[in-house]
Design a protein around this motif. Structure first.
Motif, PDB file in Angstrom:
ATOM      1  N   THR A 336       0.833  -1.202   0.000  1.00  0.00           N
ATOM      2  CA  THR A 336       0.000   0.000   0.000  1.00  0.00           C
ATOM      3  C   THR A 336       0.865   1.248   0.000  1.00  0.00           C
ATOM      4  N   GLU A 337       1.943   1.243   0.763  1.00  0.00           N
ATOM      5  CA  GLU A 337       2.888   2.359   0.748  1.00  0.00           C
ATOM      6  C   GLU A 337       3.417   2.581  -0.665  1.00  0.00           C
ATOM      7  N   ALA A 338       3.759   1.476  -1.331  1.00  0.00           N
ATOM      8  CA  ALA A 338       4.264   1.582  -2.705  1.00  0.00           C
ATOM      9  C   ALA A 338       3.215   2.177  -3.632  1.00  0.00           C
ATOM     10  N   SER A 339       1.951   1.775  -3.448  1.00  0.00           N
ATOM     11  CA  SER A 339       0.874   2.298  -4.297  1.00  0.00           C
ATOM     12  C   SER A 339       0.696   3.795  -4.102  1.00  0.00           C
ATOM     13  N   VAL A 355       6.303   7.111   3.204  1.00  0.00           N
ATOM     14  CA  VAL A 355       4.969   6.713   3.648  1.00  0.00           C
ATOM     15  C   VAL A 355       5.100   5.474   4.514  1.00  0.00           C
ATOM     16  N   TYR A 356       4.300   5.410   5.586  1.00  0.00           N
ATOM     17  CA  TYR A 356       4.327   4.238   6.469  1.00  0.00           C
ATOM     18  C   TYR A 356       2.909   3.874   6.870  1.00  0.00           C
ATOM     19  N   ASN A 357       2.554   2.599   6.650  1.00  0.00           N
ATOM     20  CA  ASN A 357       1.268   2.072   7.105  1.00  0.00           C
ATOM     21  C   ASN A 357       1.505   1.259   8.373  1.00  0.00           C
ATOM     22  N   PRO A 358       1.202   1.819   9.544  1.00  0.00           N
ATOM     23  CA  PRO A 358       1.623   1.215  10.812  1.00  0.00           C
ATOM     24  C   PRO A 358       0.717   0.082  11.276  1.00  0.00           C
ATOM     25  N   PRO A 359       1.190  -0.699  12.262  1.00  0.00           N
ATOM     26  CA  PRO A 359       0.379  -1.777  12.822  1.00  0.00           C
ATOM     27  C   PRO A 359      -0.953  -1.299  13.395  1.00  0.00           C
ATOM     28  N   ALA A 360      -1.024  -0.062  13.856  1.00  0.00           N
ATOM     29  CA  ALA A 360      -2.262   0.447  14.442  1.00  0.00           C
ATOM     30  C   ALA A 360      -3.429   0.368  13.463  1.00  0.00           C
ATOM     31  N   GLY A 361      -3.144   0.386  12.170  1.00  0.00           N
ATOM     32  CA  GLY A 361      -4.184   0.266  11.158  1.00  0.00           C
ATOM     33  C   GLY A 361      -4.173  -1.063  10.452  1.00  0.00           C
TER      34      GLY A 361
END
Length: 491
Positions: A336-339, A355-361
């Protein structure tokens, strides 16, 4: 490094050489809830029920009821470990995957005698065939609808064999030759192909591939628009390794499997046929899902009839994961970060640094964007970046915007910026009535009757934690002396 082609075994051999990244045990474990329960304490992380933590990948060598089989869990349950596995900086994995998508390497087909996964063949026509005795699929909790395949890569093609694709779905073993598979509505190409077969009232041949190089799993979780219909995510995995993924013709269905998998299940998705997911337990639950809650059992999952199971001869490895663990974050979040980076680099080049998609989400629901403003005329570009992110990935619910001096991988730093560079009446942007992910339990009409008409709708929220460019002098962090050789004081 071994010269053999990439597969799970080669990756695990590398991890064994890195301190604290791999552990195996010969203590017998029950695959029914106990195995996942054990790993919850040791290394699941993510939003798994506390206590949990980030820990090593684990191999359970002795599985109750399955002599000779092994179970691997948590290979990707650490972003740093994923960086080591992909031989890349863990902080820039999004860009690494973006470049892989843009430079695809297509699979190659090998002969059956070159495919380790077909060393042992079990056909559904065999008198003693029972998938529940062949596949050591665990249950995550005592409430699960049954043994689940959580890391089975489904490979299928359109009826004319002009396009193929791979996706991951939750799949429960229902009886000796039946699997219930949940295909989430919209977006998944396997689902689109299945609808084509259904229109012809024909079964769709697929292979379910288990025990793979993590590069394949991570590449497989890309979604549109980054990988549109016709783009097979195995091409991305080939680019990550600079080596084509090897496929092999099935032994019982007209589809290919992954030659270097540990297990391949060959099956057909029956047309216009569904079944109750928890038909054997009636608990009302499926299994724990990525938001951290038990997923509700679906009353009408697709039905797969198994035609064959093939696997390696030497102690085949079942690969599994816990739904809300850090491993799901790696598989769903990094692509998702890559997208997001792919879209923002084209639309507003140079402004989105990372961009970072964290564990919280859970890797899907939240992203943190590091944005650079070059002048006062760039004010507002950060909110444009957030809207681009929301448009790139419909399952994204919350975007947090931060400046270039904030460490997006440190939640203390992120929350600090929301306390010192943020005012709620100015910096919260809410967009109601949008589509999101139906597994979020708050996305139901009774929770928010004003903007949620049907399950799976949500308000999207942007939290702008960037400071106004014309006030940047006010927001300079306290300066400390730069010391290049600080590490000598630790010797």
């Amino acid at each position: 490094m071994s010269n053999q082609p990439w597969d799970l075994r080669k990756v695990l051999d590398e991890l064994k050489e890195i301190p604290d990244q791999y552990h195996e045990t010969d203590v017998e474990v029950d695959p029914e809830a106990e195995l996942s329960g054990v790993f919850r304490y040791i290394g699941a992380g993510g939003t798994v029920e506390r206590p949990t933590k980030e820990g090593p990948a684990m191999m359970f060598n002795k599985i109750k009821g399955f002599p000779g089989a092994r179970v691997s869990i948590g290979t990707m349950a650490s972003r740093r470990r994923v960086g080591q596995i992909l031989h890349s900086d863990w902080k820039t994995l999004g860009r690494h995957l973006k470049e892989a998508v843009e430079n695809p390497v297509k699979p190659v087909k090998v002969s059956k005698n070159e495919a380790p996964v077909q060393e042992v063949v079990h056909l559904a026509t065999d008198a003693d065939f029972d998938i529940r005795k062949l596949i050591p699929a665990p249950t995550n909790t005592p409430d699960d609808a049954g043994p689940y395949i959580t890391m089975g890569l489904v490979l299928g093609s359109d009826p004319e064999k002009t396009m193929s694709d791979v996706t991951i779905h939750r799949m429960v073993l229902e009886d000796k030759d039946t699997i219930g598979m949940y295909i989430m509505p919209g977006g998944r190409h396997i689902g689109a192909f299945q609808k084509m077969f259904e229109a012809k009232n024909e079964p769709m041949p697929v292979t379910i591939n288990i025990g793979l190089d993590p590069a394949i799993y991570i590449g497989a979780t890309f979604e549109p628009p980054t990988t549109p219909l016709g783009y097979n995510e195995l091409w991305c995995a080939g680019a990550l390794r600079q080596e084509p993924v090897q496929t092999v013709d099935g032994v019982a269905v007209n589809e290919v499997g992954l030659a270097r998998a540990e297990y391949v299940i060959e099956a057909e998705i029956l047309p216009n046929t569904t079944m109750q997911e928890d038909i054997n337990t009636n608990t009302g639950y499926a299994m724990p899902e990525f938001p951290g809650y038990n997923g509700a059992a679906n009353p009408a999952v697709n039905v797969l009839k198994v035609k064959a199971v093939t696997h390696r001869k030497d102690r085949p490895i079942m690969q599994t994961t816990i739904g809300p663990s850090e491993e799901h974050v790696s598989m769903a979040g990094i692509p998702t970060e890559a997208s997001i980076l792919e879209l923002t680099d084209k639309a507003i080049p140079g402004h989105v640094l990372n961009v970072y998609n964290p564990p919280a989400g859970g890797g899907k629901l939240m992203t943190i964007m590091q944005v650079k403003k070059f002048s006062v005329n760039d004010e507002g570009i950060q909110r444009q970046a957030a809207i681009l992110a929301l448009s790139a990935f419909k399952e994204l619910k919350t975007v947090i915007l931060v400046d270039e001096d904030v460490d997006i991988f440190d939640m203390n730093d992120v929350v600090w910026t929301l306390n010192t560079r943020f005012q709620g009446d100015q910096d919260v942007i809410v967009i109601p009535g949008m589509r999101n992910h139906p597994l979020d339990p708050s996305e139901r009409p009774e929770y928010d009757p004003k903007s949620i008409r049907v399950r799976g709708m949500s308000s999207k929220t942007i939290l702008d934690g960037t400071y106004p460019y014309d006030m940047k002098e006010v927001f300079k962090r306290a300066p400390f002396m730069k010391v290049e050789d600080w590490e000598k004081y630790l010797k």
